[in-house]
Motif scaffolding. Structure first.
Motif, mmCIF file in Angstrom:
data_model
loop_
_atom_site.group_PDB
_atom_site.id
_atom_site.type_symbol
_atom_site.label_atom_id
_atom_site.label_comp_id
_atom_site.label_asym_id
_atom_site.label_seq_id
_atom_site.Cartn_x
_atom_site.Cartn_y
_atom_site.Cartn_z
ATOM 1 N N MET A 158 1.124 -2.690 8.776
ATOM 2 C CA MET A 158 0.933 -3.998 8.151
ATOM 3 C C MET A 158 -0.149 -4.795 8.863
ATOM 4 S SD MET A 158 4.789 -5.287 7.221
ATOM 5 C CE MET A 158 5.588 -4.785 5.674
ATOM 6 N N GLN A 159 -0.126 -4.782 10.184
ATOM 7 C CA GLN A 159 -1.135 -5.526 10.938
ATOM 8 C C GLN A 159 -2.535 -4.990 10.675
ATOM 9 O OE1 GLN A 159 0.484 -5.118 14.917
ATOM 10 N NE2 GLN A 159 1.363 -7.168 14.874
ATOM 11 N N ASN A 160 -2.668 -3.678 10.621
ATOM 12 C CA ASN A 160 -3.978 -3.076 10.352
ATOM 13 C C ASN A 160 -4.497 -3.476 8.980
ATOM 14 O OD1 ASN A 160 -4.085 -1.787 12.828
ATOM 15 N ND2 ASN A 160 -3.236 0.139 12.065
ATOM 16 N N GLU A 161 -3.644 -3.390 7.979
ATOM 17 C CA GLU A 161 -4.062 -3.727 6.617
ATOM 18 C C GLU A 161 -4.466 -5.189 6.494
ATOM 19 O OE1 GLU A 161 -1.410 -2.639 3.496
ATOM 20 O OE2 GLU A 161 -1.055 -0.632 4.291
ATOM 21 N N LEU A 162 -3.641 -6.071 7.037
ATOM 22 C CA LEU A 162 -3.909 -7.495 6.891
ATOM 23 C C LEU A 162 -5.115 -7.944 7.716
ATOM 24 C CD1 LEU A 162 -0.262 -8.908 6.900
ATOM 25 C CD2 LEU A 162 -1.716 -8.342 4.950
ATOM 26 N N SER A 209 0.858 -1.181 0.000
ATOM 27 C CA SER A 209 0.000 0.000 0.000
ATOM 28 C C SER A 209 0.895 1.232 0.000
ATOM 29 C CB SER A 209 -0.874 0.016 1.260
ATOM 30 O OG SER A 209 -0.066 0.185 2.421
ATOM 31 N N GLU A 210 0.319 2.395 -0.218
ATOM 32 C CA GLU A 210 1.109 3.622 -0.225
ATOM 33 C C GLU A 210 1.753 3.882 1.140
ATOM 34 O OE1 GLU A 210 -1.127 6.910 -1.658
ATOM 35 O OE2 GLU A 210 -1.478 6.034 -3.638
ATOM 36 N N GLU A 211 1.017 3.575 2.214
ATOM 37 C CA GLU A 211 1.563 3.807 3.554
ATOM 38 C C GLU A 211 2.746 2.890 3.835
ATOM 39 O OE1 GLU A 211 0.191 3.988 8.270
ATOM 40 O OE2 GLU A 211 -1.132 3.076 6.770
ATOM 41 N N VAL A 212 2.604 1.609 3.508
ATOM 42 C CA VAL A 212 3.690 0.651 3.738
ATOM 43 C C VAL A 212 4.903 1.004 2.884
ATOM 44 C CG1 VAL A 212 4.394 -1.751 3.375
ATOM 45 C CG2 VAL A 212 2.247 -1.243 4.527
ATOM 46 N N ASP A 213 4.655 1.361 1.644
ATOM 47 C CA ASP A 213 5.749 1.774 0.760
ATOM 48 C C ASP A 213 6.490 2.974 1.323
ATOM 49 O OD1 ASP A 213 7.358 2.495 -1.519
ATOM 50 O OD2 ASP A 213 5.772 3.873 -2.092
ATOM 51 N N SER A 214 5.746 3.962 1.811
ATOM 52 C CA SER A 214 6.354 5.168 2.371
ATOM 53 C C SER A 214 7.221 4.837 3.581
ATOM 54 C CB SER A 214 5.267 6.169 2.760
ATOM 55 O OG SER A 214 5.832 7.315 3.364
ATOM 56 N N LEU A 215 6.734 3.961 4.440
ATOM 57 C CA LEU A 215 7.490 3.573 5.625
ATOM 58 C C LEU A 215 8.737 2.771 5.250
ATOM 59 C CD1 LEU A 215 4.541 2.638 8.008
ATOM 60 C CD2 LEU A 215 6.232 4.449 8.382
ATOM 61 N N CYS A 216 8.601 1.877 4.275
ATOM 62 C CA CYS A 216 9.769 1.104 3.808
ATOM 63 C C CYS A 216 10.829 2.039 3.242
ATOM 64 C CB CYS A 216 9.340 0.091 2.740
ATOM 65 S SG CYS A 216 8.438 -1.332 3.382
ATOM 66 N N LYS A 234 3.466 3.228 -6.174
ATOM 67 C CA LYS A 234 4.035 3.461 -7.508
ATOM 68 C C LYS A 234 5.511 3.870 -7.403
ATOM 69 C CE LYS A 234 0.167 2.923 -9.764
ATOM 70 N NZ LYS A 234 -0.688 2.523 -8.675
ATOM 71 N N ARG A 235 6.103 3.646 -6.202
ATOM 72 C CA ARG A 235 7.517 4.056 -6.041
ATOM 73 C C ARG A 235 8.398 3.316 -7.025
ATOM 74 N NH1 ARG A 235 11.654 2.080 -2.253
ATOM 75 N NH2 ARG A 235 10.035 0.832 -1.235
ATOM 76 N N GLY A 236 9.302 4.050 -7.651
ATOM 77 C CA GLY A 236 10.230 3.453 -8.602
ATOM 78 C C GLY A 236 11.453 2.918 -7.906
ATOM 79 N N THR A 237 12.233 2.095 -8.611
ATOM 80 C CA THR A 237 13.440 1.527 -8.065
ATOM 81 C C THR A 237 14.624 2.413 -8.332
ATOM 82 O OG1 THR A 237 13.763 0.282 -10.117
ATOM 83 C CG2 THR A 237 12.581 -0.807 -8.328
ATOM 84 N N TYR A 289 -6.857 -3.586 0.364
ATOM 85 C CA TYR A 289 -6.231 -3.820 -0.931
ATOM 86 C C TYR A 289 -6.520 -2.642 -1.847
ATOM 87 C CZ TYR A 289 -5.722 -8.428 0.965
ATOM 88 O OH TYR A 289 -5.386 -9.465 1.790
ATOM 89 N N GLY A 290 -6.116 -1.474 -1.383
ATOM 90 C CA GLY A 290 -6.332 -0.247 -2.152
ATOM 91 C C GLY A 290 -5.298 -0.099 -3.235
ATOM 92 N N ASN A 291 -5.069 1.154 -3.656
ATOM 93 C CA ASN A 291 -4.096 1.422 -4.702
ATOM 94 C C ASN A 291 -2.701 1.116 -4.201
ATOM 95 O OD1 ASN A 291 -6.059 2.330 -6.447
ATOM 96 N ND2 ASN A 291 -5.980 4.412 -5.622
#
Length: 229
Positions: free
Chosen positions: A212-216, A157-164, A226-229, A221-223
């Motif tokens: 992660m716990q909240n989502e799962l 998700s966007e939140e998980v991606d941002s935190l990673c 889109k973070r690039g590598t 399963y939202g958008n």
């Protein structure tokens, strides 16, 4: 007159037959359409279940890799605390250390010489060797962990991606700062900075765990990111 009656009766019979035939084909089409909808729904449910299971698996692996990387970073940045321990090495402990690690022969000879002449410098040399080897191991682990978070973006998700993203940036910054420790004119300031970053890293890891716990738990399963590598 008789012709008119026959025509009317024939027309009525034909209309009834046409209507019956129309209803028959309409019923078949509706049933076919219902079957297509059911098949499409079953396929989508199956795909969703596969995606859901994979998302759970990926999230668990992302968290594990980031958490392990954090622990290794803490260990390598705490090596300086072991300096006094090296000074108290016995000759047997020194021999065991040199045999267990891949140390160049020229370094072995120097360390053995310093054992008899200057244990302070000996400890510093051992510290440098351990720190160098451990730093390279952790840097490889950090890069591997970052690559995995990039390769699994489709499930994040966007939140998980941002935190990673914040966590991997923080990990890189800690190692960058700590790598300057030996040549830093103000070692205490460098270590204080590393400690501050480690505290921030612990907070980010906890935030990631909660997200992660909240989502799962609610099936989010939202958008995806889109973070690039």
């Amino acid at each position: 007159m008789m012709d008119i009656i026959i025509t009317v009766l024939t027309s009525g019979a034909t209309t009834t037959a046409v209507i019956a035939l129309y209803r028959h084909f309409l019923s078949r089409n509706i049933e076919s359409y219902k079957n297509e909808l059911l098949y499409d729904l079953q396929r989508k449910v199956h795909d969703f279940q596969l995606y859901s299971n994979k998302k759970h698996e990926i999230y668990a692996e992302i968290y594990k890799q980031l958490y392990l990387c954090n622990n290794e970073i803490k260990l390598v940045t705490a090596i300086y605390k072991q300096f006094e321990y090296y000074i108290n090495y016995t000759q047997k402990e020194l021999e065991d250390f040199l045999n267990e690690r891949k140390v160049l022969q020229i370094e072995k000879d120097e360390i053995k010489r310093l054992f008899s002449t200057d244990k302070g410098k000996m400890a510093e040399k051992i510290h440098d060797i351990i720190g160098r080897d451990k730093f390279l191991e952790v840097e490889k682990l950090r890069i591997k962990t970052y690559q995995f978070t990039c390769e699994t973006l489709i499930y994040q998700s966007e939140e998980v991606d941002s935190l990673c993203d914040k966590i991997t940036d923080n990990q890189a910054e800690i190692l960058k700062v700590f790598n300057k420790y030996k040549v830093s004119p103000n070692k205490k300031q460098t270590l204080d900075c590393v400690e501050t970053l480690n505290v921030e890293l612990d907070g980010l890891i906890k935030d990631l765990q909660r997200a992660m716990q909240n989502e799962l738990s609610i099936g989010y399963y939202g958008n995806e990111s889109k973070r690039g590598t």
